[in-house]
Design a protein around this motif. Structure first.
Motif, mmCIF file in Angstrom:
data_model
loop_
_atom_site.group_PDB
_atom_site.id
_atom_site.type_symbol
_atom_site.label_atom_id
_atom_site.label_comp_id
_atom_site.label_asym_id
_atom_site.label_seq_id
_atom_site.Cartn_x
_atom_site.Cartn_y
_atom_site.Cartn_z
ATOM 1 N N PRO A 23 68.466 51.995 47.474
ATOM 2 C CA PRO A 23 69.383 51.604 46.325
ATOM 3 C C PRO A 23 69.204 50.510 45.653
ATOM 4 O O PRO A 23 68.440 49.533 45.758
ATOM 5 N N GLY A 24 70.035 50.558 44.636
ATOM 6 C CA GLY A 24 70.085 49.168 43.648
ATOM 7 C C GLY A 24 68.964 49.542 42.482
ATOM 8 O O GLY A 24 68.403 50.535 42.415
ATOM 9 N N ARG A 25 68.986 48.557 41.782
ATOM 10 C CA ARG A 25 67.939 48.455 40.525
ATOM 11 C C ARG A 25 66.672 48.271 41.127
ATOM 12 O O ARG A 25 66.129 47.464 41.772
ATOM 13 N N ARG A 26 65.586 49.172 41.057
ATOM 14 C CA ARG A 26 64.309 49.226 41.253
ATOM 15 C C ARG A 26 63.373 48.821 40.200
ATOM 16 O O ARG A 26 63.256 49.207 39.183
ATOM 17 N N ILE A 27 62.655 47.612 40.550
ATOM 18 C CA ILE A 27 61.486 47.022 39.553
ATOM 19 C C ILE A 27 60.235 47.025 40.134
ATOM 20 O O ILE A 27 59.944 46.799 41.245
ATOM 21 N N SER A 28 59.352 47.757 39.540
ATOM 22 C CA SER A 28 57.959 47.390 39.685
ATOM 23 C C SER A 28 57.217 46.424 38.804
ATOM 24 O O SER A 28 57.249 46.374 37.893
ATOM 25 N N VAL A 29 56.387 45.802 39.606
ATOM 26 C CA VAL A 29 55.573 44.579 38.963
ATOM 27 C C VAL A 29 54.174 44.964 39.250
ATOM 28 O O VAL A 29 53.516 44.892 40.615
ATOM 29 N N LEU A 30 53.312 45.602 38.508
ATOM 30 C CA LEU A 30 52.010 46.249 38.710
ATOM 31 C C LEU A 30 50.931 45.353 37.873
ATOM 32 O O LEU A 30 50.921 45.208 36.792
ATOM 33 N N GLY A 31 49.519 45.223 38.699
ATOM 34 C CA GLY A 31 48.634 44.434 37.828
ATOM 35 C C GLY A 31 47.510 45.235 38.171
ATOM 36 O O GLY A 31 47.424 46.650 38.333
ATOM 37 N N ARG A 32 46.339 44.795 37.756
ATOM 38 C CA ARG A 32 45.390 45.675 37.373
ATOM 39 C C ARG A 32 44.478 46.145 38.810
ATOM 40 O O ARG A 32 44.679 45.371 39.797
ATOM 41 N N MET A 33 44.011 47.081 38.895
ATOM 42 C CA MET A 33 43.335 47.774 39.888
ATOM 43 C C MET A 33 41.753 47.630 39.744
ATOM 44 O O MET A 33 41.354 48.057 38.517
ATOM 45 N N LEU A 34 41.005 47.118 40.644
ATOM 46 C CA LEU A 34 39.494 46.815 40.228
ATOM 47 C C LEU A 34 38.724 47.937 40.792
ATOM 48 O O LEU A 34 39.067 48.943 41.386
ATOM 49 N N GLU A 35 37.441 47.993 40.326
ATOM 50 C CA GLU A 35 36.174 48.834 40.852
ATOM 51 C C GLU A 35 36.643 50.386 40.573
ATOM 52 O O GLU A 35 36.183 51.221 41.329
ATOM 53 N N LEU A 36 37.416 50.843 39.147
ATOM 54 C CA LEU A 36 37.640 52.004 38.938
ATOM 55 C C LEU A 36 36.492 52.772 38.053
ATOM 56 O O LEU A 36 36.894 54.101 37.695
ATOM 57 N N GLY A 37 35.629 51.993 37.536
ATOM 58 C CA GLY A 37 34.702 52.460 36.652
ATOM 59 C C GLY A 37 35.294 52.807 35.205
ATOM 60 O O GLY A 37 36.118 52.331 34.650
ATOM 61 N N GLU A 38 34.487 53.934 34.792
ATOM 62 C CA GLU A 38 34.803 54.425 33.341
ATOM 63 C C GLU A 38 36.166 54.890 33.120
ATOM 64 O O GLU A 38 36.448 54.920 32.153
ATOM 65 N N THR A 39 36.712 55.493 34.223
ATOM 66 C CA THR A 39 37.928 56.034 34.146
ATOM 67 C C THR A 39 39.308 55.180 34.232
ATOM 68 O O THR A 39 40.199 55.702 34.594
ATOM 69 N N GLU A 40 38.834 53.944 34.215
ATOM 70 C CA GLU A 40 40.006 53.018 34.784
ATOM 71 C C GLU A 40 41.275 52.749 33.705
ATOM 72 O O GLU A 40 42.343 52.818 34.376
ATOM 73 N N ARG A 41 40.947 53.121 32.636
ATOM 74 C CA ARG A 41 42.153 53.228 31.362
ATOM 75 C C ARG A 41 42.933 54.266 31.862
ATOM 76 O O ARG A 41 44.293 54.190 31.942
ATOM 77 N N GLU A 42 42.636 55.456 31.916
ATOM 78 C CA GLU A 42 43.174 56.784 32.516
ATOM 79 C C GLU A 42 43.871 56.625 33.653
ATOM 80 O O GLU A 42 44.968 57.025 33.864
ATOM 81 N N LEU A 43 43.216 55.901 34.798
ATOM 82 C CA LEU A 43 43.962 55.985 35.939
ATOM 83 C C LEU A 43 44.870 55.008 35.969
ATOM 84 O O LEU A 43 45.968 55.143 36.678
ATOM 85 N N HIS A 44 44.854 53.797 35.130
ATOM 86 C CA HIS A 44 46.108 52.814 34.995
ATOM 87 C C HIS A 44 47.391 53.646 34.355
ATOM 88 O O HIS A 44 48.481 53.541 34.727
ATOM 89 N N ALA A 45 47.009 54.372 33.417
ATOM 90 C CA ALA A 45 47.935 54.958 32.710
ATOM 91 C C ALA A 45 48.865 56.013 33.437
ATOM 92 O O ALA A 45 49.819 56.265 33.631
#
Length: 426
Positions: free
Chosen positions: A321-343
């Motif tokens: 419950p309450g206001r939920r806040i996500s703080v996310l940073g970069r995920m490494l070693e994802l290869g050529e699809t990293e931008r798509e996976l981050h999106a």
């Protein structure tokens, strides 16, 4: 005790002053009275360079090719270490090996509690596993070994060393794609742990391993937890209709790991009630979905990150419950699809959280409030967070990077967790 003057499973010249040790280490900084040192070749330095320092610290003996005080002298310290480990492991009746794209450490913690087993600490390199097997292989208690990989062929090497009687795969997802190539490649490499032995895989991983027994929740699972309830206070379910399980401050991921523990306990003839009681006391290492309640709640899941793991953490955040806040940073070693996976992860965050932050190279993909660096993120976050909020922090570690690099790239967000807790409790 590890007595170098007793029969060793490899030829060695043992210095007469060598003494028995309680355990071994490949890190000379940990050497000392009771802790012997194994001098291994590293990427940059050879352990031989630290042999004298280990001896000066009181190491009972040093496994090395050098002719030094208290030496157990061998032609190849690495080969001797692994030979010793295989010999000691052969004395133990039950060794469980655990791998997976995410959830290995959590599964290890719950499996070990259920079995009342010795288990690997955080580090799971080949030398670390070998030292663990030498120390505990002769015990009458089971062993649980975490077996992580990041290159092709590594699981076969680990299996040859550990020789698990039971192999477990916790999950299959996008992780270490740069080295393993594809999710199919990940499943193929991790699946080596199942070959020729009893296997257990999560229901998430089941499509990759048809015919292997499964664990989790749902009628399709071979070993199924029943009536799962997840609340901010934790997870509750039953097993076999009669064993109640309560896991404080746990999410579905921890509950699935507990089902694995019960499946292993049942197979080993261990009391399920005792297993459930021990699992209720489990505390996973820092950074792995550790909930810190207070004026506002901080969920520290900052140890590492992959798309599958981040989405699971966001699903857990959504139960609060309450206001939920996500703080996310970069995920490494994802290869050529990293931008798509981050999106894709960012899109999931926007569904599960009320306020989303992103930091680093893919900040805009990860959150509506996007920051290029950690200091800029913290300035905004600490002024924004208020009583009743729930803040999830998750990113890859970037362990080989400098603090400055981590701050700029949006990895190693344990510093964000620390800042939030200081701000809340200060």
């Amino acid at each position: 005790m590890l007595d170098p003057h007793a029969a060793l499973p490899f030829p060695a010249a043992v210095h007469p002053a060598a003494r028995p040790a309680a355990r071994l280490t490949w890190d000379s900084r940990q050497a000392g009275p009771g802790v012997a040192f194994v001098a291994l070749a590293g990427e940059r330095m050879h352990g031989n360079s630290f042999a004298e320092a280990a001896l000066a610290a009181g190491a009972p003996f040093v496994l090395t090719d050098l002719d030094v005080e208290r030496a157990v002298r061998v032609p190849d310290a690495r080969e001797a270490l692994f030979t010793w480990a295989r010999s000691e492991r052969a004395r133990n009746p039950l060794v469980v090996g655990i791998t997976g794209s995410v959830g290995k450490t959590t599964a290890k913690s719950y499996a070990a509690a259920a079995l009342d087993a010795h288990f690997m600490p955080v580090y799971n390199t080949m030398p670390a596993i070998a030292c663990f097997l030498i120390e505990f292989g002769g015990s009458d208690r089971p062993l649980v070994v975490e077996m992580g990989i990041d290159r092709v062929g590594e699981m076969a090497e680990l299996v040859d060393l550990v020789r698990p009687g039971v192999g477990v795969v916790t999950s299959i997802g996008e992780a270490h794609l740069e080295a393993l190539g594809s999710v199919e490649g990940i499943a193929r490499e991790k699946g080596v742990i199942l070959q020729g032995r009893r296997g257990l895989v999560s229901t998430q991983a089941a499509p990759w391993f048809p015919g292997v027994d499964t664990y989790g929740f749902g009628e399709e699972a071979t070993f199924a937890g029943e009536g799962l309830e997840v609340t901010p206070e934790g997870a509750r379910f039953s097993f076999r209709g009669v064993v109640p399980v309560t896991l404080p401050l746990a999410s579905r991921v921890q509950a699935e790991a507990a089902v694995l523990g019960l499946a292993l306990a049942e197979g080993a003839g261990v009391s399920l009630a005792g297993a459930a009681a021990r699992m209720a006391e489990v505390q996973v290492p820092g950074g792995r979905y550790r909930v810190h309640p207070g004026r506002f709640t901080v969920i520290d899941d900052a140890y590492n990150a992959s798309p599958l793991a981040v989405k699971a953490a966001l699903d857990a955040l959504a139960t609060f419950p309450g206001r939920r806040i996500s703080v996310l940073g970069r995920m490494l070693e994802l290869g050529e699809t990293e931008r798509e996976l981050h999106a894709g992860v960012g899109a999931h965050a926007r569904k599960r959280a009320d306020l989303t932050y992103g930091v680093g190279a893919f900040a805009q993909e990860l959150g509506d409030r996007a920051f290029r660096s950690v200091p800029a993120l913290l300035t905004d976050l600490l002024s924004e967070v208020r009583e009743g909020d729930v803040v999830l922090v998750k990113a890859s570690r970037g362990i080989s990077w400098t603090p400055e690099q981590r701050a700029e790239e949006g990895v190693g967000l344990d510093v964000v967790v620390d800042a939030l807790l200081r701000h809340r409790d200060g």
